[in-house]
Write a protein that holds these residues in place. Sequence first.
Motif, mmCIF file in Angstrom:
data_model
loop_
_atom_site.group_PDB
_atom_site.id
_atom_site.type_symbol
_atom_site.label_atom_id
_atom_site.label_comp_id
_atom_site.label_asym_id
_atom_site.label_seq_id
_atom_site.Cartn_x
_atom_site.Cartn_y
_atom_site.Cartn_z
ATOM 1 N N ALA A 1 0.851 -1.041 -0.014
ATOM 2 C CA ALA A 1 -0.030 0.048 -0.002
ATOM 3 C C ALA A 1 0.784 1.162 -0.002
ATOM 4 O O ALA A 1 0.435 2.328 -0.841
ATOM 5 N N ASP A 2 2.002 1.176 0.739
ATOM 6 C CA ASP A 2 2.967 2.429 0.803
ATOM 7 C C ASP A 2 3.225 2.499 -0.528
ATOM 8 O O ASP A 2 3.522 3.521 -1.072
ATOM 9 N N ALA A 3 3.859 1.639 -1.287
ATOM 10 C CA ALA A 3 4.669 1.491 -2.556
ATOM 11 C C ALA A 3 3.504 2.263 -3.640
ATOM 12 O O ALA A 3 3.937 3.009 -4.348
ATOM 13 N N THR A 4 2.429 1.707 -3.535
ATOM 14 C CA THR A 4 1.416 2.355 -4.245
ATOM 15 C C THR A 4 1.107 3.704 -4.109
ATOM 16 O O THR A 4 1.108 4.590 -5.124
ATOM 17 N N ALA A 5 0.938 4.033 -2.824
ATOM 18 C CA ALA A 5 0.783 5.579 -2.580
ATOM 19 C C ALA A 5 2.146 6.256 -2.751
ATOM 20 O O ALA A 5 1.675 7.439 -3.667
ATOM 21 N N LYS A 6 3.207 6.032 -2.784
ATOM 22 C CA LYS A 6 4.271 6.497 -3.450
ATOM 23 C C LYS A 6 4.351 6.855 -4.839
ATOM 24 O O LYS A 6 4.647 7.996 -5.138
ATOM 25 N N LYS A 7 3.943 5.813 -5.471
ATOM 26 C CA LYS A 7 3.931 5.876 -7.068
ATOM 27 C C LYS A 7 2.760 6.870 -7.279
ATOM 28 O O LYS A 7 3.095 7.785 -8.256
ATOM 29 N N ASP A 8 1.628 6.870 -6.802
ATOM 30 C CA ASP A 8 0.612 7.840 -7.075
ATOM 31 C C ASP A 8 1.340 9.148 -6.685
ATOM 32 O O ASP A 8 0.753 10.073 -7.542
ATOM 33 N N ALA A 9 1.743 9.330 -5.516
ATOM 34 C CA ALA A 9 2.380 10.785 -5.212
ATOM 35 C C ALA A 9 3.145 11.176 -6.141
ATOM 36 O O ALA A 9 3.176 12.438 -6.757
ATOM 37 N N GLU B 1 3.532 10.277 -9.233
ATOM 38 C CA GLU B 1 2.735 10.569 -10.806
ATOM 39 C C GLU B 1 2.056 11.968 -10.507
ATOM 40 O O GLU B 1 2.060 12.649 -11.523
ATOM 41 N N SER B 2 1.447 12.267 -9.520
ATOM 42 C CA SER B 2 0.607 13.560 -9.337
ATOM 43 C C SER B 2 1.907 14.637 -9.231
ATOM 44 O O SER B 2 1.405 15.598 -9.687
ATOM 45 N N ALA B 3 2.967 14.516 -8.570
ATOM 46 C CA ALA B 3 4.004 15.579 -8.649
ATOM 47 C C ALA B 3 4.351 15.930 -10.247
ATOM 48 O O ALA B 3 4.568 17.082 -10.494
ATOM 49 N N ARG B 4 4.441 14.746 -10.848
ATOM 50 C CA ARG B 4 4.790 15.119 -12.239
ATOM 51 C C ARG B 4 3.997 15.687 -12.990
ATOM 52 O O ARG B 4 4.361 16.690 -13.764
ATOM 53 N N LYS B 5 2.606 15.456 -12.826
ATOM 54 C CA LYS B 5 1.604 16.055 -13.544
ATOM 55 C C LYS B 5 1.605 17.488 -13.064
ATOM 56 O O LYS B 5 1.362 18.417 -14.003
ATOM 57 N N GLN B 6 1.720 18.006 -11.862
ATOM 58 C CA GLN B 6 1.620 19.205 -11.200
ATOM 59 C C GLN B 6 2.807 20.016 -11.840
ATOM 60 O O GLN B 6 2.675 21.303 -12.227
#
Length: 232
Positions: free
Chosen positions: A75-83, A85-90
């Motif tokens: 779950a932590d790895a998934t959350a880190k990956k999502d974060a 990706e969100s940072a790259r988009k921003q």
Amino acid sequence: MSRISVRGFAVASATAVTAVGAVTGVASGNTASSSDDAEATAAGATLLADIPAGAQAQVQTASLTQQADSQAIAADATAKKDAEESARKQAAKDAVAKQKAAEKAEQEAKERKEALKAASRSATRDASSFPTQSSYSVAEIQAMARQIVPADQFQCFSTIVDHESSWNYRADNPTSDAYGLMQALPGSKMSSAGADWATNPATQIKWGLGYMNDRYGSPCGAWDFWQSNNYY
């Protein structure tokens, strides 16, 4: 189910089967077989006794804890990956926004510069507003130029005229058809500013300013070119 609990279940099952076999053997009169099965049953009972019930519970609890830890790590790895990706988009959005802001600022600066130029030009006098004279002094010609050429461009304009004709509006180059303050080549091209181009310095100044603006953007642009090429 943990490895130990599975082993215990397997042992218990084998013990049960052995016990049934023993009973069957007795029923069929197979005394030797019954004796062997009874020994196996006793051995199975001993193996089960080797793993206390409390220990089995602890092993099962440890297994569940390990599963929970693995799920938490995933779950932590998934959350880190999502974060990430969100940072790259921003970051991409921010870069686009900055680029648009820079382009807008550049356009606004260009518009302000053009507005200032237009205001400066509109504040100058037209060549036709000067009375015609039979002759003009250098001081009079320079005074005309100051009223026709924008103030922020006058020094560049004046420097070019200094080099070309020393403010002699009747300067005639003997080796070419260059003529006047600006040494237009041929001089007759100044007729686009007025028919009196050969005798009116105001007409020559008007033509020269238009030429510099059209070809170099401004008298200072013309002077920059002149310094590198000794002509404009």
